[in-house]
Motif scaffolding. Structure first.
Motif, PDB file in Angstrom:
ATOM      1  N   ILE A 269       0.828  -1.201   0.000  1.00 42.99           N
ATOM      2  CA  ILE A 269       0.000   0.000   0.000  1.00 42.99           C
ATOM      3  C   ILE A 269       0.865   1.255   0.000  1.00 42.99           C
ATOM      4  N   ALA A 270       1.951   1.233   0.746  1.00 43.05           N
ATOM      5  CA  ALA A 270       2.837   2.400   0.787  1.00 43.05           C
ATOM      6  C   ALA A 270       3.395   2.686  -0.594  1.00 43.05           C
ATOM      7  N   THR A 271       3.787   1.612  -1.301  1.00 44.26           N
ATOM      8  CA  THR A 271       4.353   1.814  -2.630  1.00 44.26           C
ATOM      9  C   THR A 271       3.329   2.451  -3.555  1.00 44.26           C
TER      10      THR A 271
ATOM     11  N   ALA B 155       4.453   6.614   7.694  1.00 43.44           N
ATOM     12  CA  ALA B 155       4.124   6.727   9.113  1.00 43.44           C
ATOM     13  C   ALA B 155       2.609   6.713   9.321  1.00 43.44           C
ATOM     14  N   ALA B 156       1.913   7.458   8.456  1.00 40.41           N
ATOM     15  CA  ALA B 156       0.452   7.508   8.574  1.00 40.41           C
ATOM     16  C   ALA B 156      -0.157   6.132   8.340  1.00 40.41           C
ATOM     17  N   LEU B 157       0.335   5.436   7.316  1.00 42.77           N
ATOM     18  CA  LEU B 157      -0.170   4.106   6.988  1.00 42.77           C
ATOM     19  C   LEU B 157      -0.003   3.142   8.154  1.00 42.77           C
ATOM     20  N   VAL B 158       1.184   3.161   8.768  1.00 46.49           N
ATOM     21  CA  VAL B 158       1.443   2.236   9.868  1.00 46.49           C
ATOM     22  C   VAL B 158       0.494   2.509  11.025  1.00 46.49           C
ATOM     23  N   GLN B 159       0.256   3.802  11.267  1.00 46.24           N
ATOM     24  CA  GLN B 159      -0.687   4.167  12.322  1.00 46.24           C
ATOM     25  C   GLN B 159      -2.041   3.542  12.050  1.00 46.24           C
TER      26      GLN B 159
ATOM     27  N   ALA C 185      13.181  -1.267   4.716  1.00 45.38           N
ATOM     28  CA  ALA C 185      12.693  -1.984   3.546  1.00 45.38           C
ATOM     29  C   ALA C 185      11.509  -1.259   2.918  1.00 45.38           C
ATOM     30  N   VAL C 186      10.580  -0.772   3.741  1.00 45.84           N
ATOM     31  CA  VAL C 186       9.400  -0.127   3.187  1.00 45.84           C
ATOM     32  C   VAL C 186       9.781   1.151   2.436  1.00 45.84           C
TER      33      VAL C 186
END
Lengths: 188, 191
Positions: free
Chosen positions: B50-52, B81-85, B114-115
């Motif tokens: 999703i981050a990519t 950072a937002a995604l992980v949250q 890695a991300v």
């Protein structure tokens, strides 16, 4: 400040910042360059975070720290690209990755957010120097064993070198033994 | 056809952990048991893909047109950072057991090289959106593979009688080195 160099050396003791440690130490000069770049970011970020610690609301502190760190990393990236393009090319992807170096965010969170600017400066300096030392040491070991040179000075002919050490597995193995030696020295 | 090449390259030949040195921190930190390794691999796969996608879109539609690509590092890391949250909140609601198991490591996916590394790599390699997604998923699978292999070996290592200074991380690193050597055997599969 001396804490960061031996007793709490981020690489050998705290085991933080492994990615750049393994990824940028194929030669001594790469390790040194990476270490110095990271030290600069560490000190700058620590100082700025310490200056702003009373202004940043607690709930957004991690993102705020990240933005501060990212700004300095971008700065280093641009300066490197302009003035030392050779090093910039060999460190490649790992320069922007300083932003996620656990050491930088870790120190900002654990130290700079709770201490004065002066202390934060020296903490950053100590940790940075410890990191640089570790990286340069690992880089030298790998370069020496792999190609017979240190900082491009030939110590023994390249034919006697073990190519493995300049490649991926060698990084793991060399670091394993360095930590082993460090552990032994700590006990002694 | 190219997608299969991307897959094989990312999972075996240029394995993100064992040959590109990204994602080593969670690799050493979460690999003590196979179940936690599996959970971590899954979380990373999800975040990475999703981050990519998001960072790719931001790069192409905001950073490049406005000529502010120097903001790449900052914007990418904020997106991650937002995604992980978000993942943390969702996981807490849907699967609290996994949330507990991952503990502090979930938050650390933000600082997972890695991300961010994959996000930057797809831009550097000038891939299109679909290739980038394939690359991200493959890299995550490669990460998971390395992690699970490593966890399995480490579970066995813990039962051995090693010299004191060797216990823990040095032994783990040596094993990682041998694993990396094994994976080097894949070099040359993809031209």
């Amino acid at each position: 400040m001396l804490n960061g160099i031996i007793k709490e050396n981020p690489v050998f003791v705290l085991l933080l910042g492994m990615c750049p440690t393994l990824g940028t130490t194929s030669s001594a000069v790469n390790g040194l360059g990476m270490g110095l770049a990271t030290t600069f970011v560490l000190i700058s970020a620590n100082v700025v975070v310490s200056l702003l610690k009373n202004i940043i609301p607690d709930k957004v502190r991690i993102p705020a720290f990240i933005v501060v760190i990212a700004t300095f990393v971008t700065l280093v990236e641009m300066v490197m690209q302009a003035y030392i393009p050779a090093l910039y090319d060999s460190l490649g992807l790992f320069i922007p990755l300083i932003v996620v170096n656990c050491i930088v965010l870790g120190r900002a969170e654990a130290f700079a957010a709770k201490n004065t600017v002066g202390k934060s400066f020296f903490d950053g300096l100590g940790m940075g120097l410890g990191f640089t030392m570790a990286l340069t040491l690992l880089g030298s070991v790998r370069e020496l064993l792999g190609t017979g040179k240190i900082f491009s000075f030939t110590i023994f002919p390249e034919n006697y070198g073990m190519l493995l050490f300049v490649l991926a597995p060698g990084a793991f193995i060399a670091l394993a033994y360095l930590i082993l030696i460090f552990n032994k020295l700590k006990k002694a | 056809m190219t997608y299969i090449l991307i897959f094989i390259s990312a999972v075996f030949v240029n394995n993100i952990v064992l040959s590109q040195f990204l994602g080593v921190c969670p690799f050493l930190g979460v690999s003590k048991k196979v179940e936690t390794a599996l959970g971590m691999a899954g979380a990373v796969a999800f975040v990475m893909t999703i981050a990519t996608i998001f960072t790719f879109i931001i790069q192409k539609s905001v950073l490049e047109p406005l000529n502010i690509t120097y903001l790449q590092t900052i914007s990418f890391i904020l997106i991650i950072a937002a995604l992980v949250q978000m993942v943390e909140i969702i996981l807490k609601k849907i699967c609290p057991a996994l949330y507990q198991a991952l503990g502090v490591f979930l938050r650390l996916i933000t600082t997972n090289c890695a991300v961010l590394g994959v996000a930057i790599m797809v831009i550097q390699k000038d891939m299109d959106l679909v290739s980038s997604v394939v690359f991200a998923i493959s890299t995550a699978i490669g990460f998971g593979l390395a992690l699970i292999l490593f966890a399995g070996i480490r579970e066995q290592l813990n039962l051995l009688n090693l010299p004191k200074a060797m216990k823990g991380i040095p032994a783990a690193l040596l094993t990682a080195g041998l694993l990396a050597m094994a994976f080097m055997g894949f070099a040359g599969i993809v031209k």
